[in-house]
Motif scaffolding. Structure first.
Motif, mmCIF file in Angstrom:
data_model
loop_
_atom_site.group_PDB
_atom_site.id
_atom_site.type_symbol
_atom_site.label_atom_id
_atom_site.label_comp_id
_atom_site.label_asym_id
_atom_site.label_seq_id
_atom_site.Cartn_x
_atom_site.Cartn_y
_atom_site.Cartn_z
ATOM 1 N N THR A 1 40.119 40.708 48.497
ATOM 2 C CA THR A 1 41.427 40.466 49.206
ATOM 3 C C THR A 1 42.099 39.148 49.025
ATOM 4 O O THR A 1 43.160 38.760 48.354
ATOM 5 N N ARG B 1 43.141 38.762 45.484
ATOM 6 C CA ARG B 1 44.669 38.938 45.404
ATOM 7 C C ARG B 1 45.662 38.084 45.943
ATOM 8 O O ARG B 1 46.633 37.858 45.233
ATOM 9 N N VAL B 2 45.401 37.527 46.963
ATOM 10 C CA VAL B 2 46.189 36.494 47.413
ATOM 11 C C VAL B 2 46.284 35.047 46.649
ATOM 12 O O VAL B 2 47.211 34.788 46.182
ATOM 13 N N SER C 1 48.180 36.111 43.318
ATOM 14 C CA SER C 1 49.342 37.068 43.405
ATOM 15 C C SER C 1 49.366 38.475 42.761
ATOM 16 O O SER C 1 49.979 38.976 42.167
ATOM 17 N N VAL D 1 49.165 43.015 49.268
ATOM 18 C CA VAL D 1 48.410 42.519 50.611
ATOM 19 C C VAL D 1 49.350 42.241 51.636
ATOM 20 O O VAL D 1 50.293 41.435 51.670
ATOM 21 N N GLU E 1 51.664 41.077 54.972
ATOM 22 C CA GLU E 1 51.956 39.657 55.396
ATOM 23 C C GLU E 1 50.834 38.970 56.385
ATOM 24 O O GLU E 1 50.435 37.812 56.271
ATOM 25 N N LYS F 1 47.763 38.129 54.459
ATOM 26 C CA LYS F 1 48.114 37.109 53.703
ATOM 27 C C LYS F 1 47.996 35.712 54.516
ATOM 28 O O LYS F 1 47.231 34.769 54.105
#
Length: 333
Positions: free
Chosen positions: A17, A20-21, A24, A28, A30, A33
């Motif tokens: 995760t 991924r943040v 980008s 994910v 908000e 994130k």
């Protein structure tokens, strides 16, 4: 130094995760994130640029190959490229090729290993096939390579016309040319521009053209021999400013008064022209603008933006100083 695992632990999420943040890449929500971003800020985590480039095959880096770092024209060009890339979040890797095809190939290998996103080249040794094999955006600068490659240059031939016409206009009757390396397109274009004006003159002969290899030292030696063999020469158009400086040195050693007995003009417009004695007349290239245009064009190509004009040819300007006589500076091209 905190790691991506530390960030994941602090945020209470998986390493995937966090990845991924950072990249980008993938969805994910908000709230999650925000937790990851807060953890990154709290731990002052810096993502590993090498790891990210390996994952994304992208590095936010461009390669720049120039032929001679000691020629003041090219550091000015590099500065312009760096200003643009820094402003847009890219960095540059600079390669000085010394006009060597082997060194250029070595730099291209390095650029591949570093996953550079695009390359700006000032080269006359690489072929269009070699460049196509890179499979990434390339922009040629100062020296065109192929009609299919985006290019930013100055009006070399037209600039030579203006330089030689200036010498004719101030009364020179026997004008010599110190040319750059024969394999360099810009040098050839300036030589052709010289020939366009003088080749039908009664006084012209091939003896009036010598090679200065774009350096002060070689041009100095060539000018010494030229002036000794042809004392009737009263004008010299040098294919770049460094060679014009070499010609000034030779004239001084041979006690030829500049500009009274011998007028000398260069090409490029480097700052050193204002420090010579006498100050050197020259054809000024807008070098900073050339570098800015090349860098912006390359970044647009990297980011898949539409580039309508992929060939820029900038006009040049006659700058008259004390090494020639008369006339007022004017735009040309």
């Amino acid at each position: 130094m905190p790691t991506i695992r530390d960030v994941a632990k602090e945020a209470g999420v998986s390493v995937a995760t966090v990845s991924r943040v950072i990249n980008s890449n993938g969805y994910v929500n908000e709230d999650t994130k925000k937790k990851v971003v807060k953890a990154i800020q709290l731990l002052n985590y810096k993502p590993n640029a090498v790891a990210r480039s390996l994952f994304k095959k992208q590095s936010m880096t461009i390669g720049l190959i120039i032929p001679d770092i000691t020629n003041p024209f090219f550091p000015q060009l590099a500065r312009a490229v760096e200003d643009v890339t820094n402003d847009k979040g890219y960095t540059i890797i600079l390669g000085n090729s010394d006009e060597s095809s082997e060194k250029e190939k070595e730099y291209l290998d390095i650029f591949e290993q570093k996953y550079v996103d695009g390359i700006i080249l000032a080269t006359n040794t690489l072929t269009s096939e070699q460049i196509a094999a890179l499979e990434k955006p390339v922009v040629a600068v100062d020296r065109p390579i192929d009609s299919g490659i985006p290019t930013v240059v100055a009006q070399h031939r037209d600039g030579a016309h203006v330089a030689v016409k200036h010498l004719v206009g101030i009364g020179c009757q026997t004008i010599a040319h110190i040319r750059g390396p024969e394999h360099v397109v810009s040098a050839d274009e300036r030589y052709k521009g010289y020939l366009d004006i003088v080749q039908n003159q009664q006084w012209y002969s091939e003896q009036l053209v010598v090679s200065g290899n774009y350096t002060i030292k070689d041009a100095y030696k060539a000018s010494l021999n030229l002036i000794k063999e042809r004392p009737d020469i009263d004008g010299i158009f040098a294919g770049n400013d460094l060679m014009a400086i070499g010609a000034l040195k030779a004239a001084r050693e041979l006690k030829k008064k500049v500009p009274e007995e011998l007028a000398i003009i260069g090409f490029d417009g480097i700052d050193m022209c204002e420090t010579t004695y006498p100050e050197l007349s020259t054809i000024v290239q807008p070098v900073y603008e050339i570098g800015v245009t090349a860098a912006n064009m390359l970044i647009d190509l990297i980011e898949n933006k539409r580039v309508n004009n992929q060939y820029f040819e900038y006009p040049v300007q006659l700058k008259v100083r004390n090494s020639t006589r008369g006339q007022t500076p004017k735009n040309c091209g």
